[in-house]
Design an enzyme around this catalytic site. Structure first.
Site, PDB file in Angstrom:
ATOM      1  N   SER A   1       0.817  -1.210   0.000  1.00  8.77           N
ATOM      2  CA  SER A   1       0.000   0.000   0.000  1.00  8.77           C
ATOM      3  C   SER A   1       0.851   1.262   0.000  1.00  8.77           C
ATOM      4  O   SER A   1       1.952   1.285   0.573  1.00  8.77           O
ATOM      5  CB  SER A   1      -0.864  -0.003   1.263  1.00  8.77           C
TER       6      SER A   1
ATOM      7  N   TYR B   1      -1.453   0.290  10.298  1.00  9.95           N
ATOM      8  CA  TYR B   1      -1.778  -0.345   9.016  1.00  9.95           C
ATOM      9  C   TYR B   1      -0.593  -0.235   8.052  1.00  9.95           C
ATOM     10  O   TYR B   1      -0.117  -1.240   7.518  1.00  9.95           O
ATOM     11  CB  TYR B   1      -3.035   0.296   8.400  1.00  9.95           C
TER      12      TYR B   1
ATOM     13  N   LYS C   1       2.054  -3.231   6.600  1.00 12.16           N
ATOM     14  CA  LYS C   1       2.312  -3.514   5.186  1.00 12.16           C
ATOM     15  C   LYS C   1       3.813  -3.438   4.881  1.00 12.16           C
ATOM     16  O   LYS C   1       4.337  -4.238   4.110  1.00 12.16           O
ATOM     17  CB  LYS C   1       1.532  -2.541   4.302  1.00 12.16           C
TER      18      LYS C   1
END
Ligand code: UDP
Length: 344
Positions: A125, A149, A153
């Protein structure tokens, strides 16, 4: 270039029943590749799967399930999409995010190595870049994620790189920018977590959509993002897998793809106001929005530099913002028929 169709093995898509995973599963299946899906159905639904594709309901962090799937289905390539992806939730429940996105991925990788899987494509991402500045963001821009988050990743990319190097697995990580739209209405995004569905949701409830700040240092004062059509994103996965199968650069004839991190975007930024204007064009009437306070943690602009993916895969996005918004609207109406009358 070797075509992935020449590979007799199965491509396993983890998270293949979700919004992004289902698009990739459909694109693979309709191009004649052998696909299977592993999904815990926590957010996905089995009715999104392509007809005839083997489906196993289970968790990527469950070694027994994963090993059985890899062995029974003769898996040679894995596209790993299954993950949690909401920034706010990751801030509230960091350990849960690390468990879902990191620990489970480590288990999946261990099973892949044990089973002799050849190729691994990881869904990463632009959140790995964090606040990364203005201008175009290249893959060499330092990754400085600002929430669990994005951190999960980035750790996933590191895990993959280390394991791949030691085990001789070929791999690539695709850093998605703002994915939007639908290839067909049935595959529309059921979540209301991103700008376009949030605007549709507000309009469906008879409210004015919100713009999180109009005092950013951008031409119209609203935040700029790089929106990429999900059908283009799915094509990028097929190109990447083909390039890994070929063992070198893809149709672009560029550099070796193995081990690369690749941005997936259009290279063009659109402001929140421009997205709302595009929604107005699709609905056939202007959409009035209310400006509210900035959302904490938002960077002013995030736009991908897309030279590397064009060079090594020969892939560039072919659909524009209006295509994304129009297809997203069809997907929204398929899920919310009461909204159909909003369009003139
Ligand atoms: N945004 C907005 N109103 C909304 C939802 C989002 O102004 O109701 C803005 C948000 O601040 C960001 C852009 O739209 O600048 C894209 O947000 P989204 O959550 O879709 O993706 P992000 O780039 O944050 O991952």
């Amino acid at each position: 270039m070797t075509d992935a169709n020449d590979d007799s093995g199965t491509i396993l898509v983890t998270g293949g029943a979700g919004y992004i995973g289902a698009h990739i599963s459909h694109a693979l299946a309709s191009s004649g590749r052998r696909v299977a899906v592993l999904d815990d159905l926590s957010t996905g639904t089995a009715d999104r799967l392509p007809d005839g594709v083997p489906f196993v309901e289970g968790d990527v962090g469950d070694a027994r399930v994963v090993s059985a799937v890899l062995g029974d289905l003769g898996v040679t390539s894995v596209i790993h999409i299954a993950a949690k992806k909401q920034v706010g939730e990751s801030v509230a429940r960091p350990l849960w995010y690390y468990r879902q996105n990191v620990t489970a991925m480590a288990t999946l990788l261990e099973c892949c190595v044990d089973a002799g899987v050849d190729r691994f494509l990881f869904s990463s991402s632009a959140a790995t870049y964090g606040m990364a500045t203005d201008g175009l963001i290249s893959e060499d821009t330092p990754a400085q994620p600002i929430n669990p988050y994005g951190e999960s990743k980035l750790i996933g990319e590191w895990l993959l790189a280390d394991v791949a190097r030691s085990a001789g697995l070929s791999y690539a990580a695709l850093r998605y920018f703002n994915v939007a739209g639908a290839a067909t209405p049935e595959l529309g995004d059921p979540g209301v977590f991103n700008l376009i569905p949030m605007v549709f949701d507000a309009l469906t409830r008879g409210e004015a959509p919100r713009i999180f700040g109009a005092d950013w240092p951008t031409p119209d004062g609203t935040c700029i993002r790089d929106y990429v059509h999900i059908a283009d994103l799915a094509d990028a996965h097929i190109c990447a897998l083909d390039a890994l199968a070929a063992g070198s650069g893809g149709s672009g004839g560029g550099a070796e793809v193995n081990g690369l991190v690749l941005n997936v975007g259009t290279g063009e930024g659109s402001s929140v106001q421009e997205v709302i204007d595009a929604i107005g064009r699709v609905l056939g009437r202007p959409v009035g929005a209310q400006v509210v306070a900035r959302r904490p943690g938002d960077p002013a602009a995030l736009v991908a530099k897309v030279d590397r993916i064009a060079d090594v895969l020969g892939w560039t996005a072919s659909r524009n913002l209006d295509d994304m918004v129009a297809s997203a609207w069809e997907g929204w109406v398929a899920l919310h028929p009461e909204a159909a009358s909003l369009a003139t």
